[in-house]
Design a protein around this motif. Sequence first.
Motif, PDB file in Angstrom:
ATOM      1  N   LEU A 185      12.161  -6.177   3.873  1.00 22.70           N
ATOM      2  CA  LEU A 185      13.333  -6.236   4.740  1.00 22.70           C
ATOM      3  C   LEU A 185      14.116  -4.929   4.721  1.00 22.70           C
ATOM      4  O   LEU A 185      13.934  -4.089   3.841  1.00 22.70           O
ATOM      5  CB  LEU A 185      14.247  -7.384   4.305  1.00 22.70           C
ATOM      6  N   ASP A 186      15.020  -4.800   5.674  1.00 25.85           N
ATOM      7  CA  ASP A 186      15.865  -3.608   5.744  1.00 25.85           C
ATOM      8  C   ASP A 186      17.045  -3.684   4.775  1.00 25.85           C
ATOM      9  O   ASP A 186      17.806  -2.726   4.657  1.00 25.85           O
ATOM     10  CB  ASP A 186      16.389  -3.415   7.169  1.00 25.85           C
ATOM     11  N   TYR A 187      17.217  -4.824   4.103  1.00 27.56           N
ATOM     12  CA  TYR A 187      18.266  -4.936   3.089  1.00 27.56           C
ATOM     13  C   TYR A 187      17.835  -4.225   1.815  1.00 27.56           C
ATOM     14  O   TYR A 187      16.650  -4.150   1.491  1.00 27.56           O
ATOM     15  CB  TYR A 187      18.546  -6.400   2.760  1.00 27.56           C
ATOM     16  N   GLY A 188      18.818  -3.735   1.059  1.00 28.99           N
ATOM     17  CA  GLY A 188      18.516  -3.094  -0.214  1.00 28.99           C
ATOM     18  C   GLY A 188      19.737  -3.039  -1.114  1.00 28.99           C
ATOM     19  O   GLY A 188      20.073  -1.991  -1.656  1.00 28.99           O
ATOM     20  N   LEU A 189      20.413  -4.177  -1.261  1.00 26.40           N
ATOM     21  CA  LEU A 189      21.626  -4.199  -2.083  1.00 26.40           C
ATOM     22  C   LEU A 189      21.294  -4.478  -3.545  1.00 26.40           C
ATOM     23  O   LEU A 189      21.562  -3.661  -4.420  1.00 26.40           O
ATOM     24  CB  LEU A 189      22.604  -5.241  -1.553  1.00 26.40           C
ATOM     25  N   GLN A 245      13.094  -1.295  -3.956  1.00 20.12           N
ATOM     26  CA  GLN A 245      14.106  -0.553  -3.194  1.00 20.12           C
ATOM     27  C   GLN A 245      15.417  -1.342  -3.148  1.00 20.12           C
ATOM     28  O   GLN A 245      15.595  -2.240  -2.324  1.00 20.12           O
ATOM     29  CB  GLN A 245      13.581  -0.290  -1.781  1.00 20.12           C
ATOM     30  N   ALA A 246      16.321  -1.004  -4.051  1.00 18.03           N
ATOM     31  CA  ALA A 246      17.612  -1.689  -4.126  1.00 18.03           C
ATOM     32  C   ALA A 246      18.615  -0.796  -4.824  1.00 18.03           C
ATOM     33  O   ALA A 246      18.248   0.055  -5.642  1.00 18.03           O
ATOM     34  CB  ALA A 246      17.479  -3.011  -4.884  1.00 18.03           C
ATOM     35  N   GLY A 247      19.872  -1.006  -4.492  1.00 17.47           N
ATOM     36  CA  GLY A 247      20.919  -0.233  -5.154  1.00 17.47           C
ATOM     37  C   GLY A 247      21.070  -0.599  -6.614  1.00 17.47           C
ATOM     38  O   GLY A 247      21.413   0.236  -7.445  1.00 17.47           O
ATOM     39  N   THR A 248      20.802  -1.866  -6.940  1.00 11.30           N
ATOM     40  CA  THR A 248      20.872  -2.336  -8.327  1.00 11.30           C
ATOM     41  C   THR A 248      19.730  -3.302  -8.587  1.00 11.30           C
ATOM     42  O   THR A 248      19.465  -4.202  -7.782  1.00 11.30           O
ATOM     43  CB  THR A 248      22.202  -3.053  -8.615  1.00 11.30           C
ATOM     44  N   PRO A 305      32.783  -2.891 -14.123  1.00 10.77           N
ATOM     45  CA  PRO A 305      33.491  -1.787 -13.443  1.00 10.77           C
ATOM     46  C   PRO A 305      32.982  -0.407 -13.807  1.00 10.77           C
ATOM     47  O   PRO A 305      33.163   0.536 -13.038  1.00 10.77           O
ATOM     48  CB  PRO A 305      34.947  -1.985 -13.876  1.00 10.77           C
ATOM     49  N   GLU A 306      32.329  -0.267 -14.956  1.00  7.88           N
ATOM     50  CA  GLU A 306      31.846   1.059 -15.349  1.00  7.88           C
ATOM     51  C   GLU A 306      30.504   1.405 -14.700  1.00  7.88           C
ATOM     52  O   GLU A 306      30.017   2.535 -14.844  1.00  7.88           O
ATOM     53  CB  GLU A 306      31.722   1.158 -16.872  1.00  7.88           C
ATOM     54  N   LEU A 307      29.903   0.448 -13.982  1.00  9.34           N
ATOM     55  CA  LEU A 307      28.613   0.687 -13.328  1.00  9.34           C
ATOM     56  C   LEU A 307      28.791   0.887 -11.827  1.00  9.34           C
ATOM     57  O   LEU A 307      29.508   0.122 -11.180  1.00  9.34           O
ATOM     58  CB  LEU A 307      27.684  -0.503 -13.561  1.00  9.34           C
ATOM     59  N   PRO A 308      28.106   1.866 -11.239  1.00  6.87           N
ATOM     60  CA  PRO A 308      28.163   2.018  -9.780  1.00  6.87           C
ATOM     61  C   PRO A 308      27.437   0.866  -9.109  1.00  6.87           C
ATOM     62  O   PRO A 308      26.359   0.454  -9.559  1.00  6.87           O
ATOM     63  CB  PRO A 308      27.478   3.362  -9.523  1.00  6.87           C
ATOM     64  N   PHE A 309      28.014   0.355  -8.028  1.00  3.94           N
ATOM     65  CA  PHE A 309      27.389  -0.721  -7.264  1.00  3.94           C
ATOM     66  C   PHE A 309      27.423  -0.358  -5.794  1.00  3.94           C
ATOM     67  O   PHE A 309      28.477  -0.057  -5.234  1.00  3.94           O
ATOM     68  CB  PHE A 309      28.126  -2.046  -7.486  1.00  3.94           C
ATOM     69  N   GLY A 310      26.260  -0.384  -5.172  1.00  2.00           N
ATOM     70  CA  GLY A 310      26.165  -0.070  -3.752  1.00  2.00           C
ATOM     71  C   GLY A 310      24.754  -0.312  -3.272  1.00  2.00           C
ATOM     72  O   GLY A 310      23.853  -0.599  -4.066  1.00  2.00           O
ATOM     73  N   GLY A 311      24.553  -0.201  -1.969  1.00  5.85           N
ATOM     74  CA  GLY A 311      23.265  -0.529  -1.401  1.00  5.85           C
ATOM     75  C   GLY A 311      22.520   0.653  -0.825  1.00  5.85           C
ATOM     76  O   GLY A 311      23.063   1.762  -0.700  1.00  5.85           O
TER      77      GLY A 311
END
Length: 471
Positions: A398-402, A422-425, A436-442
């Motif tokens: 899929l085109d998702y990758g969160l 293929q995912a941000g996390t 909060p100390e970890l970056p989270f994004g897609g």
Amino acid sequence: MLIDNVWRAGRGNATRVIHNPANDEVIGTVALANATDLDSAVACAVSGFEVWRRTPAIERTRIMLGAADLLTQRADAIANVLTLEQGKPLAESRAEIAVSADIIRWAANEAQRIYGRIVPPRAAGVQQMVHKEPVGPVAAFTPWNFPIAQVARKVAPALASGCSLILKAAEETPASAAELVRAFVDAGLPAGVLSLVFGEPSEISQHLISHRAIRKITFTGSTPVGKQLAALAGTHMKRVTMELGGHAPVIVAADADVSKAARTLADAKFRNAGQICLSPTRMMVEQTVFDEFMETFVARIREIRVGDGRLEGSTMGPLANERRLKAMERLTDDAVSRGAVLTTGGTRIGASGNFFAPTVLTEPPKDSLVLNTEPFGPVAAVWRFADLDEAIAEANRLDYGLSAYAFTRTIRTANRLAHEVQAGTLWINQAAAAWPELPFGGVKDSGYGYEGGPESLEAYLQTKTVAISDV
């Protein structure tokens, strides 16, 4: 709404009725902003920015820590408000408030670690410096599923960086967002630094994103809306952070602790009634352990107690609105019509309130809606795979990758998944823990930019090079 540290109605006195999703009762109204209100908010954000950017970092830290303390002290009362308007069980509401306070505290302390640098010059008598400066007034747009935590993830790094912010929070859950904002005001945040508005989403986004004074946009929500806002921001050369939709794949390898994987995923999938962008949704289980996984997974799900989040014993509340109910029915009916097995759930519960039974669809075909559309509700799809190549290909289809999840006790498998999914996390052998100390994004259509970690502050800072010669 809050403008210039004053709680007030909209200039046009327009309001919207708020319903309790557990019983459809009217529980209040929210003031809606018009263009005049928004212009006032922008003017205040401009003046507030000039004050806040010059406020020493240690003072910004002090005020933000004070807000986190107030949020913690008021947790029980705010949790009741959050559950009343959003539906999640009180235990989840309290946890959300605790996480939000943690986010604020972490960002507050990071305010004192925003560093530039000195660059060695190429000639005598020259000094070269790199400064980090706040980008300016920010427009933030937050959703209803985590109406306090999602606000904290935007407000905290923006304020820590020295920016002012206009928050457009969700109209479905206005009181929760207001309580977080109130904590900052009561902690001594200067007037104009933080404003809160509600209204017609398209009108507010068009007005704020197009305004020349707004220099940064941050949005959490669906991919289609995010693309529209990003395109609008691009025409005005505005910096953006987009935390968009997900459809998180799960890979359970045969060498995993299958019982732990099943229990962990059952709990994670139905938290907040599945209304979480990082919720595990597409579960692939290696065929040799599929039956073992399903036995524990379904048994765990059947222990869930669906009911009013304010009642003791409820472990899953209602969906936020009737739209989500219809969406769950559509996903379930489509999958079954295409050959999926309805293992459990699949129906609305009761005649009032937005309750839907925790649902498991087994072996849905790849063209079913549930495998291609983000469910954002209490529906899980599970099927078997033969080898890891097949599972990775499906995870990346899929085109998702969160977000993505995996369960394995083999370091070789874990390392391969870490490099190829293929995912941000990627969470391995655990549920999501967006500290909060970890970056989270897609990646891909799940957005760009990060919330959490030092990267979250970087999004609100701009770099300035200063070179000074003594000649």
